[in-house]
Design a protein around this motif. Sequence first.
Motif, short mmCIF file in Angstrom:
data_model
loop_
_atom_site.label_atom_id
_atom_site.label_comp_id
_atom_site.label_asym_id
_atom_site.label_seq_id
_atom_site.Cartn_x
_atom_site.Cartn_y
_atom_site.Cartn_z
N ASN A 39 -10.28 11.78 -8.42
CA ASN A 39 -9.38 10.64 -8.24
C ASN A 39 -8.50 10.82 -7.01
O ASN A 39 -8.22 9.86 -6.30
N ALA A 40 -8.05 12.08 -6.77
CA ALA A 40 -7.26 12.33 -5.56
C ALA A 40 -8.11 12.10 -4.31
O ALA A 40 -7.63 11.53 -3.31
N ALA A 60 -7.46 9.24 -1.36
CA ALA A 60 -7.40 9.58 0.07
C ALA A 60 -8.43 8.80 0.87
O ALA A 60 -8.18 8.43 2.03
N THR A 61 -9.58 8.55 0.28
CA THR A 61 -10.61 7.77 0.98
C THR A 61 -10.17 6.32 1.16
O THR A 61 -10.37 5.73 2.23
N HIS A 62 -9.56 5.76 0.14
CA HIS A 62 -9.16 4.35 0.20
C HIS A 62 -7.93 4.15 1.08
O HIS A 62 -7.78 3.08 1.71
N LEU A 63 -7.03 5.14 1.11
CA LEU A 63 -5.78 5.01 1.88
C LEU A 63 -5.62 6.22 2.79
O LEU A 63 -4.65 6.99 2.67
N PRO A 64 -6.53 6.42 3.73
CA PRO A 64 -6.51 7.65 4.54
C PRO A 64 -5.28 7.77 5.42
O PRO A 64 -4.85 8.89 5.76
N HIS A 65 -4.69 6.65 5.80
CA HIS A 65 -3.52 6.69 6.67
C HIS A 65 -2.24 6.98 5.90
O HIS A 65 -1.18 7.22 6.50
N VAL A 100 -2.45 8.86 2.59
CA VAL A 100 -2.65 10.00 1.70
C VAL A 100 -3.54 11.01 2.40
O VAL A 100 -4.68 10.69 2.78
N PRO A 101 -3.06 12.26 2.58
CA PRO A 101 -3.92 13.28 3.22
C PRO A 101 -5.06 13.68 2.29
O PRO A 101 -4.96 13.57 1.07
N THR A 102 -6.14 14.14 2.87
CA THR A 102 -7.27 14.60 2.07
C THR A 102 -6.83 15.81 1.26
O THR A 102 -6.36 16.80 1.83
N PRO A 103 -6.93 15.74 -0.05
CA PRO A 103 -6.39 16.83 -0.88
C PRO A 103 -7.33 18.03 -0.89
O PRO A 103 -8.53 17.92 -0.67
N ALA A 104 -6.73 19.17 -1.18
CA ALA A 104 -7.54 20.36 -1.44
C ALA A 104 -7.95 20.35 -2.90
O ALA A 104 -7.12 20.11 -3.78
N THR A 105 -9.20 20.58 -3.17
CA THR A 105 -9.68 20.51 -4.54
C THR A 105 -9.39 21.82 -5.25
O THR A 105 -9.17 22.86 -4.64
N SER A 106 -9.38 21.75 -6.57
CA SER A 106 -9.10 22.93 -7.38
C SER A 106 -10.36 23.72 -7.66
O SER A 106 -10.31 24.74 -8.33
N GLY A 107 -11.51 23.28 -7.16
CA GLY A 107 -12.76 23.97 -7.42
C GLY A 107 -13.89 23.20 -6.79
O GLY A 107 -13.68 22.29 -5.98
N PRO A 108 -15.13 23.55 -7.15
CA PRO A 108 -16.29 22.83 -6.60
C PRO A 108 -16.24 21.36 -6.95
O PRO A 108 -15.71 20.96 -7.99
N ALA A 109 -16.75 20.56 -6.07
CA ALA A 109 -16.77 19.12 -6.33
C ALA A 109 -17.61 18.84 -7.56
O ALA A 109 -18.68 19.45 -7.74
N PRO A 110 -17.14 17.99 -8.45
CA PRO A 110 -17.89 17.72 -9.67
C PRO A 110 -19.17 16.96 -9.38
O PRO A 110 -19.26 16.22 -8.41
N GLU A 111 -20.16 17.18 -10.24
CA GLU A 111 -21.39 16.42 -10.14
C GLU A 111 -21.11 14.97 -10.49
O GLU A 111 -20.35 14.68 -11.43
N PRO A 112 -21.67 14.02 -9.74
CA PRO A 112 -21.45 12.62 -10.12
C PRO A 112 -22.08 12.34 -11.47
O PRO A 112 -23.14 12.87 -11.80
N PRO A 113 -21.41 11.54 -12.31
CA PRO A 113 -21.96 11.23 -13.62
C PRO A 113 -23.20 10.38 -13.49
O PRO A 113 -23.42 9.72 -12.47
N PRO A 114 -24.05 10.37 -14.52
CA PRO A 114 -25.24 9.51 -14.49
C PRO A 114 -24.84 8.05 -14.32
O PRO A 114 -23.74 7.63 -14.71
N LEU A 120 0.80 -1.22 0.00
CA LEU A 120 0.00 0.00 0.00
C LEU A 120 0.84 1.28 0.00
O LEU A 120 0.49 2.24 -0.70
N PRO A 121 1.94 1.38 0.77
CA PRO A 121 2.72 2.63 0.71
C PRO A 121 3.23 2.95 -0.69
O PRO A 121 3.17 4.10 -1.13
N ALA A 122 3.72 1.94 -1.40
CA ALA A 122 4.22 2.18 -2.76
C ALA A 122 3.09 2.58 -3.69
O ALA A 122 3.25 3.45 -4.56
N LEU A 123 1.89 1.96 -3.52
CA LEU A 123 0.74 2.33 -4.33
C LEU A 123 0.35 3.78 -4.08
O LEU A 123 0.08 4.54 -5.03
N ALA A 124 0.30 4.18 -2.81
CA ALA A 124 -0.09 5.55 -2.48
C ALA A 124 0.89 6.55 -3.08
O ALA A 124 0.49 7.58 -3.66
N ARG A 125 2.18 6.29 -2.95
CA ARG A 125 3.20 7.21 -3.47
C ARG A 125 3.12 7.30 -5.00
O ARG A 125 3.15 8.39 -5.58
#
Length: 579
Positions: free
Chosen positions: A544-545, A549-554, A556-570, A515-520
């Motif tokens: 994706n970021a 972070a959700t899958h590997l919270p320990h 990867v820190p929760t990232p700051a987004t570049s804007g509003p969260a995108p709408e989920p696709p249909p 997991l550490p190598a995957l996160a990096r």
Amino acid sequence: MADLDALAAMGANTLAEAIGTDTWGEVRDRLARLLARTGTAPDGQAETLADLDRTAEDVAAAAPHRAEQDRHRAADAWQHRFLDLLEHSVGDDREALLAGLEELAALARDRPAGSGTGADGGTTVTDPGEWSATTDAPPAADRVRHTFASGLTISGTAQSTTVHYPPYRPPLRWPLLIGSIPPSPAATRPRPDLHRQIGPAPGGRTTAATGQVLSGGAGTGKSQLAAEHARESLADGTDLVVWADAGDTAGIVAAYARAAAMVQITGDLPSRPEEDALTFLNWLAVTDRSWLVVLDGLTDLDVARQWWPRSTRGGQVLATTRRRDAQATSSGQVLVGVGPFTATESVAYLRERLASAGASRLADHRTAELAERLGHLPLALAHAATFMIDDELDCSAYLALLTDPAQRLDDLLPLYTGRITTTLLAELESADRRRPAGLATPALRLAAHLDPAGHPGELWATAAVRDHLGADPDRARAAMRLLHQHHLLQHADDTVRLHPLTARAAREATPADELPALARTLTEALAELRTALPTSADPVLDANAAALATHLPHLVPTPATSGPAPEPPPATNLYGLFT
């Protein structure tokens, strides 16, 4: 005196082997008189003569490559008739029948001695070593042994005869089912579009394709579609249905060898499975019987090609596989894509399944949300419904468990996860053997920790991913495409998507020390893409970021987004990877 089964076999074999030889006229006349005299031919001698003449005409009219097969078929039919007559006759009639059938053997044994091939295809040889004479042993020239193509052997002289009977086989009763068709599920939904693509049952003799390949991801219902078609084929009059576990070559060979024994073209107990399986394939190619062969769970298409049945007379092959590369249709097969249910179908399925167990109350206002979370996969829906019924959980309660990161998938969908894990490992093993060898598993583990709604295909060209895989850009992309070919992910329009349940199963199977190598690797790869792609890609990269972070919270820190969260696709886009 021989038992009734052996005597019936002897009489039928003698009759069939006499067709087309000098002894046929005498066999025909004797048998007609015998059945008329014993009262077993209600309309007298004429009826039996007509039946015998039809038998002889059928055998004589057979094409050369089918002559022996038709002779066997004639013997089977008359063996059944003789046995039925013997079992239902009594007193003098039975004694007359027994004596008359034994007389037929005398006609066969009285053939001239020597070596050669008779007109019926049997071989007559002089074999002095067969004898253990006591007194007045006959001269060697009088010692005769005749082996019929059907296995019956008569040896001896006019004074002393030994009859060696082949093992008794009851006459074939069509239709035949070889293997076990999976049972019908407790609830299902009709899928008419897919059934139309599979085509009609071969009993209708309208199949024109070399075969159909049902291709789809795990849990999409491929095997159930094939099972429904197999059951319909039997109901519609198909003579032979073979269901083979095609996960490996041994399963296919075993099913074919068993089928060869069941249709009585080899011995009862397959002693040479591959030879018997090839014999069965050859029989399928020339038989006039209608047939369906289902190859369920094909993984190695290279090996399967040599065991693919072919026929132009009324046969059909239906295979299920996760593969969708060019090899799936390399011999002219028709590819039928099998995806999940639609949103409407999956909700209707859940309600129907719960109602069938008297648990309609469990289908609450979040039923559609649960169906979407399960990706509309028939198998996942079925096992989730079972869990809810057993634990008396409504859709809202089950959904809360399913979205709890502390819960493992194999606890919430134990039967589903077991099957998916088994399938996943088999597919990965198969994919890892193909070029680029050994990269399928690490590639899937990377993709499983990203957003299942999609990540840019350019990620597989980043330096971070190439270094992680130890591959150049071409091999890294080829590893991703290999997963696409095995239905483990979807690559279309330069976007890579992964089904949420497949991704979760892959994450839970990933060793902790990786997991550490995957996160990096994934953190660095996403950072590379932010500088390489236009800003219009930022919402996808943010999603994706966040997923990483959700899958590997320990790690990867929760990232700051570049804007509003995108709408989920249909849902149709999110889960469109199997359509």
